[in-house]
Design an enzyme around this catalytic site. Structure first.
Site, mmCIF file in Angstrom:
data_model
loop_
_atom_site.group_PDB
_atom_site.id
_atom_site.type_symbol
_atom_site.label_atom_id
_atom_site.label_comp_id
_atom_site.label_asym_id
_atom_site.label_seq_id
_atom_site.Cartn_x
_atom_site.Cartn_y
_atom_site.Cartn_z
ATOM 1 N N HIS A 1 0.840 -1.203 0.000
ATOM 2 C CA HIS A 1 0.000 0.000 0.000
ATOM 3 C C HIS A 1 0.877 1.255 0.000
ATOM 4 O O HIS A 1 0.409 2.340 0.341
ATOM 5 C CB HIS A 1 -0.907 0.025 1.231
ATOM 6 C CG HIS A 1 -1.958 -1.044 1.270
ATOM 7 N ND1 HIS A 1 -2.775 -1.330 0.207
ATOM 8 C CD2 HIS A 1 -2.344 -1.886 2.269
ATOM 9 C CE1 HIS A 1 -3.614 -2.309 0.544
ATOM 10 N NE2 HIS A 1 -3.363 -2.659 1.773
ATOM 11 N N ARG B 1 -10.148 2.612 -6.448
ATOM 12 C CA ARG B 1 -11.593 2.480 -6.194
ATOM 13 C C ARG B 1 -12.128 3.869 -5.845
ATOM 14 O O ARG B 1 -11.377 4.681 -5.285
ATOM 15 C CB ARG B 1 -11.789 1.553 -4.992
ATOM 16 C CG ARG B 1 -13.240 1.255 -4.688
ATOM 17 C CD ARG B 1 -13.341 0.353 -3.462
ATOM 18 N NE ARG B 1 -14.672 -0.212 -3.368
ATOM 19 C CZ ARG B 1 -15.089 -0.953 -2.364
ATOM 20 N NH1 ARG B 1 -14.270 -1.241 -1.368
ATOM 21 N NH2 ARG B 1 -16.311 -1.440 -2.335
ATOM 22 N N SER C 1 -15.435 1.530 3.403
ATOM 23 C CA SER C 1 -14.801 0.233 3.628
ATOM 24 C C SER C 1 -13.709 0.344 4.701
ATOM 25 O O SER C 1 -13.602 -0.498 5.597
ATOM 26 C CB SER C 1 -14.229 -0.279 2.298
ATOM 27 O OG SER C 1 -13.680 -1.551 2.444
ATOM 28 N N PHE D 1 -17.125 -12.557 -5.359
ATOM 29 C CA PHE D 1 -17.164 -12.111 -3.962
ATOM 30 C C PHE D 1 -17.662 -13.235 -3.044
ATOM 31 O O PHE D 1 -17.038 -13.522 -2.015
ATOM 32 C CB PHE D 1 -18.055 -10.866 -3.831
ATOM 33 C CG PHE D 1 -18.191 -10.397 -2.421
ATOM 34 C CD1 PHE D 1 -17.160 -9.686 -1.807
ATOM 35 C CD2 PHE D 1 -19.327 -10.676 -1.677
ATOM 36 C CE1 PHE D 1 -17.271 -9.261 -0.494
ATOM 37 C CE2 PHE D 1 -19.439 -10.264 -0.367
ATOM 38 C CZ PHE D 1 -18.409 -9.550 0.221
ATOM 39 N N MET E 1 -15.072 -16.020 -2.605
ATOM 40 C CA MET E 1 -13.922 -15.607 -1.790
ATOM 41 C C MET E 1 -14.321 -15.443 -0.326
ATOM 42 O O MET E 1 -13.558 -15.789 0.571
ATOM 43 C CB MET E 1 -13.308 -14.309 -2.339
ATOM 44 C CG MET E 1 -12.529 -14.539 -3.630
ATOM 45 S SD MET E 1 -11.697 -13.060 -4.222
ATOM 46 C CE MET E 1 -10.447 -12.790 -2.966
ATOM 47 N N LYS F 1 -19.025 -6.280 1.883
ATOM 48 C CA LYS F 1 -20.193 -6.207 0.996
ATOM 49 C C LYS F 1 -19.811 -6.418 -0.464
ATOM 50 O O LYS F 1 -20.570 -6.981 -1.237
ATOM 51 C CB LYS F 1 -20.848 -4.837 1.126
ATOM 52 C CG LYS F 1 -21.972 -4.768 2.117
ATOM 53 C CD LYS F 1 -22.753 -3.486 1.904
ATOM 54 C CE LYS F 1 -24.036 -3.487 2.688
ATOM 55 N NZ LYS F 1 -24.732 -2.195 2.540
ATOM 56 N N GLY F 2 -18.667 -5.873 -0.843
ATOM 57 C CA GLY F 2 -18.182 -6.050 -2.212
ATOM 58 C C GLY F 2 -19.066 -5.422 -3.271
ATOM 59 O O GLY F 2 -19.260 -5.999 -4.343
HETATM 60 P P1 A3P Z 1 -16.174 -3.536 1.101
HETATM 61 O O1 A3P Z 1 -15.666 -3.259 2.489
HETATM 62 O O2 A3P Z 1 -16.812 -2.318 0.489
HETATM 63 O O3 A3P Z 1 -17.054 -4.724 1.026
HETATM 64 P P2 A3P Z 1 -8.819 -4.750 -0.036
HETATM 65 O O4 A3P Z 1 -8.698 -6.129 -0.566
HETATM 66 O O5 A3P Z 1 -7.963 -3.759 -0.772
HETATM 67 O O6 A3P Z 1 -8.635 -4.701 1.446
HETATM 68 O O7 A3P Z 1 -10.316 -4.260 -0.349
HETATM 69 C C1 A3P Z 1 -11.397 -4.798 0.364
HETATM 70 C C2 A3P Z 1 -12.681 -4.435 -0.343
HETATM 71 O O8 A3P Z 1 -12.771 -5.183 -1.568
HETATM 72 C C3 A3P Z 1 -13.909 -4.796 0.484
HETATM 73 O O9 A3P Z 1 -14.911 -3.834 0.171
HETATM 74 C C4 A3P Z 1 -14.213 -6.184 -0.058
HETATM 75 O O10 A3P Z 1 -15.523 -6.635 0.175
HETATM 76 C C5 A3P Z 1 -13.967 -5.966 -1.544
HETATM 77 N N1 A3P Z 1 -13.754 -7.233 -2.244
HETATM 78 C C6 A3P Z 1 -12.931 -8.238 -1.900
HETATM 79 N N2 A3P Z 1 -13.043 -9.270 -2.759
HETATM 80 C C7 A3P Z 1 -13.951 -8.908 -3.665
HETATM 81 C C8 A3P Z 1 -14.518 -9.571 -4.811
HETATM 82 N N3 A3P Z 1 -14.142 -10.791 -5.148
HETATM 83 N N4 A3P Z 1 -15.424 -8.889 -5.531
HETATM 84 C C9 A3P Z 1 -15.816 -7.650 -5.188
HETATM 85 N N5 A3P Z 1 -15.330 -6.985 -4.105
HETATM 86 C C10 A3P Z 1 -14.407 -7.604 -3.362
#
Ligand code: A3P
Length: 285
Positions: A94, A116, A124, A215, A218, A246-247
């Site tokens: 990051h 994003r 998030s 989502f 995973m 939530k994704g």
């Molecule tokens: P939300 O908190 O809005 O649900 P990072 O991986 O950089 O930490 O980002 C996490 C964010 O990506 C979270 O958002 C998570 O739900 C979302 N995310 C993770 N996997 C995903 C997927 N396969 N499809 C869509 N969103 C996903």
């Protein structure tokens, strides 16, 4: 002092807040890291979809890669650990552009940068602050949003982070991916990734990757393989259950008051006025 105080869990390095899981010594030594020409850096501001893209890359058949833990996570022994990996490394981080190890820049390593829209990113990250024991406790959305707008959160200001990377958006070794585009047309984004990495995938492989990285898939896998230290992608947790919330695109609407939206939009307009990335994410904020 509360067990989740800012002073215990965060520290500042070069004006940017980091988790204390990133040691000062390691952050000070980033420029002594020996990047390899075939390294791939997976870069993002936290909560931009890093785990998703990491999973996609890991699901590409015959990619011959090893996903490492974030370069800034841990202490100085980190570089020795990364040296031991014989395969082509995919290294998540990051870090903003200026902190990326100098050898990665000199060797023009491939870099995937994920963006994003900042309102969903803020929501998030707010939940991450609340749920993640490695981050300070957060009283309310309103107080978190103030910190976010000031850049007083882990990895600093979203605006500064994105702008630092945007300067390199058109470099030939850099690929920008947008979370919202991945949601809208997953296969198109997947093909961008495989073309960028120089790997061919056929239609049946594409549909398998699409299934495996949805989502819901995973999220349910995270529940099964909780806390695998070999599967750490974000330098802020090894608990994958905290990641899949939530994704979706546009959840910010459930959090921002009209006044908060105005304050956000004013800052967005000011900071992103000359930014092409700003124009791309504008339709979602
Ligand atoms: P939300 O908190 O809005 O649900 P990072 O991986 O950089 O930490 O980002 C996490 C964010 O990506 C979270 O958002 C998570 O739900 C979302 N995310 C993770 N996997 C995903 C997927 N396969 N499809 C869509 N969103 C996903």
């Amino acid at each position: 002092m509360s067990s989740r105080s800012q002073t215990r869990l965060l520290h500042k390095h070069m004006g940017v807040l980091f988790s204390t899981m990133s040691s000062e010594e390691l952050l000070d030594s980033l420029d002594s890291f020996e990047a390899r020409e075939d390294d791939i850096f997976l870069v993002s501001y936290p909560k931009s979809g890093t785990h998703w893209v990491a999973e996609i890359i890991e699901n590409i058949p015959n990619a011959g890669i090893a996903l490492t833990s974030p370069i800034e996570l841990g202490n100085i022994s980190k570089f020795e650990e990364l040296k031991m990996i014989p395969k082509r490394r995919v290294i998540p981080t990051h870090l903003n552009y200026s902190m990326l190890p100098v050898t990665a820049k000199q060797k023009q390593c491939k870099i995937i940068y994920i963006v994003r829209n900042p309102k969903d990113t803020a929501v998030s990250l707010f939940h991450y602050y609340r749920d993640n024991p490695n981050l300070p406790s957060m009283e309310s959305w309103a107080s978190f949003l103030e910190l976010f707008l000031r850049g007083d959160v882990v990895y600093g200001s979203w605006f500064d982070h994105v702008l630092s990377w945007e300067e390199h958006k058109n470099d030939k070794n850099v690929l920008f991916l947008f979370y919202e585009e991945m949601k809208k047309d997953f296969v198109k984004s997947l093909k961008k990734i495989t073309a960028f990495l120089g790997i061919n995938v056929n239609d049946s492989e594409i549909s398998k990757i699409t299934q495996n990285t949805s989502f819901s898939e995973m999220k349910s896998n995270a529940a099964k393989e909780n806390c695998d230290p070999n599967h750490v992608i974000c330098a802020l947790t090894s608990n994958r259950n905290l990641v899949f919330r939530k994704g979706v695109v546009g959840d910010w609407i459930n959090y921002f008051t009209p006044k908060q939206k105005r304050a956000f939009d004013e800052l967005f307009t000011e900071k992103m006025k000359s930014s092409e990335v700003g124009r791309c994410v504008k339709e979602y904020v």
